[in-house]
Scaffold this active site. Structure first.
Site, PDB file in Angstrom:
ATOM      1  N   TYR A 236      30.574  64.967  40.118  1.00  0.00           N
ATOM      2  CA  TYR A 236      32.040  64.736  39.648  1.00  0.00           C
ATOM      3  C   TYR A 236      32.447  66.062  40.350  1.00  0.00           C
ATOM      4  CZ  TYR A 236      35.853  63.154  37.157  1.00  0.00           C
ATOM      5  OH  TYR A 236      37.261  62.583  36.880  1.00  0.00           O
TER       6      TYR A 236
ATOM      7  N   ARG B  24      47.037  59.780  42.617  1.00  0.00           N
ATOM      8  CA  ARG B  24      47.005  61.252  42.257  1.00  0.00           C
ATOM      9  C   ARG B  24      45.460  61.736  42.051  1.00  0.00           C
ATOM     10  NH1 ARG B  24      47.028  64.588  37.237  1.00  0.00           N
ATOM     11  NH2 ARG B  24      45.060  63.471  37.646  1.00  0.00           N
TER      12      ARG B  24
ATOM     13  N   LYS C 229      33.005  58.822  37.165  1.00  0.00           N
ATOM     14  CA  LYS C 229      33.300  58.858  35.847  1.00  0.00           C
ATOM     15  C   LYS C 229      32.286  57.926  35.050  1.00  0.00           C
ATOM     16  CE  LYS C 229      37.257  61.188  34.972  1.00  0.00           C
ATOM     17  NZ  LYS C 229      37.485  62.053  33.753  1.00  0.00           N
TER      18      LYS C 229
ATOM     19  N   GLU D  29      42.757  56.172  35.297  1.00  0.00           N
ATOM     20  CA  GLU D  29      42.385  57.547  35.883  1.00  0.00           C
ATOM     21  C   GLU D  29      43.064  57.647  37.043  1.00  0.00           C
ATOM     22  OE1 GLU D  29      40.315  60.987  35.501  1.00  0.00           O
ATOM     23  OE2 GLU D  29      39.844  58.968  34.419  1.00  0.00           O
ATOM     24  N   ASP D  30      43.770  58.829  37.240  1.00  0.00           N
ATOM     25  CA  ASP D  30      44.423  59.346  38.442  1.00  0.00           C
ATOM     26  C   ASP D  30      45.425  58.597  38.846  1.00  0.00           C
ATOM     27  OD1 ASP D  30      42.911  61.811  38.096  1.00  0.00           O
ATOM     28  OD2 ASP D  30      41.484  61.262  40.048  1.00  0.00           O
TER      29      ASP D  30
ATOM     30  N   ASP E  71      42.783  59.084  30.611  1.00  0.00           N
ATOM     31  CA  ASP E  71      41.906  60.224  30.472  1.00  0.00           C
ATOM     32  C   ASP E  71      42.672  61.512  30.970  1.00  0.00           C
ATOM     33  OD1 ASP E  71      39.469  61.612  29.648  1.00  0.00           O
ATOM     34  OD2 ASP E  71      39.324  61.953  31.852  1.00  0.00           O
ATOM     35  N   ASP E  72      43.496  61.206  31.996  1.00  0.00           N
ATOM     36  CA  ASP E  72      44.107  62.703  32.587  1.00  0.00           C
ATOM     37  C   ASP E  72      45.123  63.205  31.651  1.00  0.00           C
ATOM     38  OD1 ASP E  72      43.178  62.209  35.139  1.00  0.00           O
ATOM     39  OD2 ASP E  72      44.274  60.389  35.232  1.00  0.00           O
TER      40      ASP E  72
ATOM     41  N   ASN F  19      41.988  71.000  39.084  1.00  0.00           N
ATOM     42  CA  ASN F  19      40.987  70.834  39.811  1.00  0.00           C
ATOM     43  C   ASN F  19      41.343  70.518  41.170  1.00  0.00           C
ATOM     44  OD1 ASN F  19      38.733  71.165  37.985  1.00  0.00           O
ATOM     45  ND2 ASN F  19      39.339  69.099  36.849  1.00  0.00           N
TER      46      ASN F  19
ATOM     47  N   ASN G 173      35.825  70.707  31.016  1.00  0.00           N
ATOM     48  CA  ASN G 173      35.798  69.523  31.587  1.00  0.00           C
ATOM     49  C   ASN G 173      35.873  68.339  30.668  1.00  0.00           C
ATOM     50  OD1 ASN G 173      34.483  67.104  33.148  1.00  0.00           O
ATOM     51  ND2 ASN G 173      33.875  68.957  34.628  1.00  0.00           N
TER      52      ASN G 173
END
Length: 618
Positions: free
Chosen positions: A141, A194, A212, A284-285, A307-308, A449, A493
């Site tokens: 990851y 993103r 993930k 995610e993203d 999650d972001d 990150n 994290n």
């Protein structure tokens, strides 16, 4: 008759004529439609009997044990002679894996080695990852997964997950049916707009859902066959990718507007139709302009979280809870200053507000203690440049617009500085020194990150605050020595949060996920930080303990679900820990032969026992 045949017996694809006759007779009882389904689907560790013959046991990563197959297994499964004569235990194989991965100098090569191992031997991969999480999580990851996504077109080898494109609109359910596993419980989905702090990577963002879900299994024991990574490919606005001959996604600009929304709507509906209402869908993203609105749109109708926004918020608040044991301050006694006002920053701010409200503050007072600056400057009510849509307007201040972040820090004198801007080096020496001037123990979180995007390094934070700061980052940093003190910085994290949250949701059967779930997760992580950890500058538990932390998070979420009457698994288990652990993935090798049947005596070839060789790591 077919139902009476043990499935493990069917899976064995036994070479005995008598057993083959039984299988043939049993298969005749299947309807033609059932037969098609059985041939197409792969359920858990089981493939239909016509597909598992001989060498297929070595080619399927869920069934392959490498040289750990016993002589009896090799002969009964039809793989005798397809391997060298040597027998190796899983422990011996693990040692060889460690030697192999240590010989690679570049992290991307280590990533590729682990990917190949995952494709070859699933149990060995997950045991290696679980038992070496501190060393290998940065490889599977962040930060290495970011590089893997950038090089995705070059390193792509074989399918892992689904690519559903905008051209599939109207047929998304049919695409989902092409995934052979019928019992998916958890999906991680991205549209690649993103990826970390790297921007729009389109279909190359598949590395994120894959990484993930690998952590779902390694850190929470969620069974890998229950996990499905998905990319919604609607194009990319990254011109370099559109011109790259190695790019594997749609070569077109991103689809937006109603067509995009209709596509995502169809995807959500198709997931429920295929796998059920309680399927967990983790976003995610997604870009900020989609992340919040999609979360708001779906959270009350599907089992979903972002999650972001929520995972990042939970892990950051967890770190702040641990900081309370050092600073002695309640949340409401701090002033928070954010650099960045995207989905992650706003999610953290919202959860901080919720924590302050639980302490007794009003929502208005809580929001007044949070200052935020984005690329267009301070969130100020009078600013013209940039917008204040959505959650941003809640944190807009009656203050002249400004883009001078250092000036703002000196003006409001915050006790907590949080970076979620993906702007490397934004926390300058002057800003860090000022934080040390205002506070005895300044709290500095550089959460962006990958490492190159972090607002400051651990060494800079400790050096410019004379070793007095409480520091956390999104990516790992090496220990820092200031004087005679060695600081081991904590990594904030999301892996501390989302695996345990997912495990709790799946084992309790929650259909809709509230913010309380993430506050519970944050409190649990903070409770696992020891006094020894705090003395070393670490405000998160050691990474090697995450699997236990995930179990604790799951147990507390289950207790919360039954208390609030939102659990759908009844009756309530008497022993929650046992209930959770019995549903976790076992990464140890198990016998490949059915235990319910007596195998026919045969002329097994006599072999001489071999002493296990000792591997020397050079």
């Amino acid at each position: 008759m077919f139902a009476s045949v043990p499935r493990s017996f069917i899976t064995g694809a036994i070479r005995s004529p008598g057993k083959k006759a039984l299988l043939l007779e049993a298969s005749k009882t299947l309807s033609s439609e059932e037969s098609k389904k059985e041939i197409h689907e792969v359920s858990g560790d089981v493939i239909c009997p016509s597909q598992v013959m001989g060498i297929d046991h070595l080619r399927d990563p869920r069934l392959n044990k490498g040289l750990a197959f016993t002589l009896e297994e090799r002969q009964a499964l039809g793989i005798h002679g397809l391997q060298p004569a040597r027998f190796k235990t899983q422990e011996e194989q693990l040692e060889l894996c460690r030697i192999s991965i240590d010989r690679y100098q570049e992290d991307l090569n280590k990533y590729l080695y682990l990917t190949e191992l995952h494709d070859r031997n699933e149990k060995l991969f997950f045991r290696l990852l679980t038992e070496n999480i501190e060393a290998l999580m940065p490889i599977v990851y962040t930060p290495t997964v970011g590089l893997a996504c950038q090089k995705f077109g070059l390193i792509y080898r074989r399918p892992r997950g689904l690519f559903i494109t905008i051209n599939d609109i109207g047929h998304v359910f049919e695409v989902l049916r092409n995934w052979p596993e019928p019992n998916v419980r958890a999906i991680v989905v991205t549209d690649g707009e993103r990826i970390l702090g790297l921007g729009d990577l389109g279909a190359c963002g598949m590395g994120i859902p894959v990484g993930k879900l690998a952590l779902y299994t390694a850190l929470a024991g969620i069974k890998p066959h229950e996990c499905l990574p998905i990319v919604l490919d609607v194009g990319t606005n990254n011109q370099n990718l559109l011109e790259d001959p190695l790019y594997v996604g749609l070569r077109q600009k991103r689809v937006t507007g109603k067509l995009y929304d209709d596509f995502v709507d169809e995807f959500m509906e198709a997931v429920v139709r295929r796998y059920g209402q309680n399927t967990l869908i983790q976003f995610e993203d997604f870009a900020n302009h989609n992340a919040f609105r999609l979360l708001k749109k779906y959270r009350d109708y599907y089992c979903t979280f972002n999650d972001d926004i929520q995972g990042t918020a939970s892990v950051a608040v967890s770190g702040l809870m641990a900081c309370k044991r050092i600073t002695g301050k309640k949340f409401s006694e701090n002033t928070f200053c954010f650099l960045g006002a995207g989905g992650a920053a706003l999610g953290i701010a919202d959860l901080i507000v919720r924590a302050m409200v639980l302490e007794g503050s009003s929502i208005e007072d809580a929001r007044s203690k949070i200052w935020m600056m984005d690329i267009d400057g301070l969130l100020a009510k009078e600013r013209i440049e940039g917008n204040l849509d959505g959650h941003k307007k809640y944190y807009a201040k009656d203050h002249p617009p400004t883009k001078d972040f250092a000036g703002l820090v000196n003006e409001i004198r915050p006790s907590v500085l949080i970076g979620a801007s993906a702007t490397g080096g934004a926390f300058t020496q002057d800003i860090l020194t000022a934080m040390g001037t205002f506070n005895d123990r300044p709290v500095i979180f550089a959460l962006s990150n990958p490492t190159a995007k972090a607002e400051c390094t651990a060494e800079q934070a400790y050096t410019f605050t004379e070793g007095r700061c409480i520091f956390a980052s999104g990516s790992p940093f090496a220990p820092v020595k200031i004087g005679n003190t060695l600081f081991k910085p904590g990594q904030g994290n999301n892996a501390y949060i989302f695996p345990g949250v997912a495990l709790g949701i799946l084992t309790s059967g929650i259909h809709h996920i509230s913010e309380d779930v993430f506050l519970i997760a944050a409190e649990t992580v903070a409770e696992n930080v020891s006094e020894d950890d705090l003395s070393k500058g670490r405000i998160y538990p050691p990474l090697r303990t995450i699997r236990e932390v995930s179990v604790q998070i799951a147990i507390k979420i289950i207790e919360y679900a039954y208390k609030e009457r939102i659990a759908t698994v009844y009756p309530k288990p008497e022993d929650l820990r046992r209930y959770v652990e019995e549903r976790q993935y076992n990464h140890n090798y198990e016998p490949s032969l059915p235990q319910l049947w007596q195998w026919p005596k045969g002329p097994y070839i006599k072999t001489r026992p071999m002493e296990p060789a000792k591997l020397t790591h050079k």
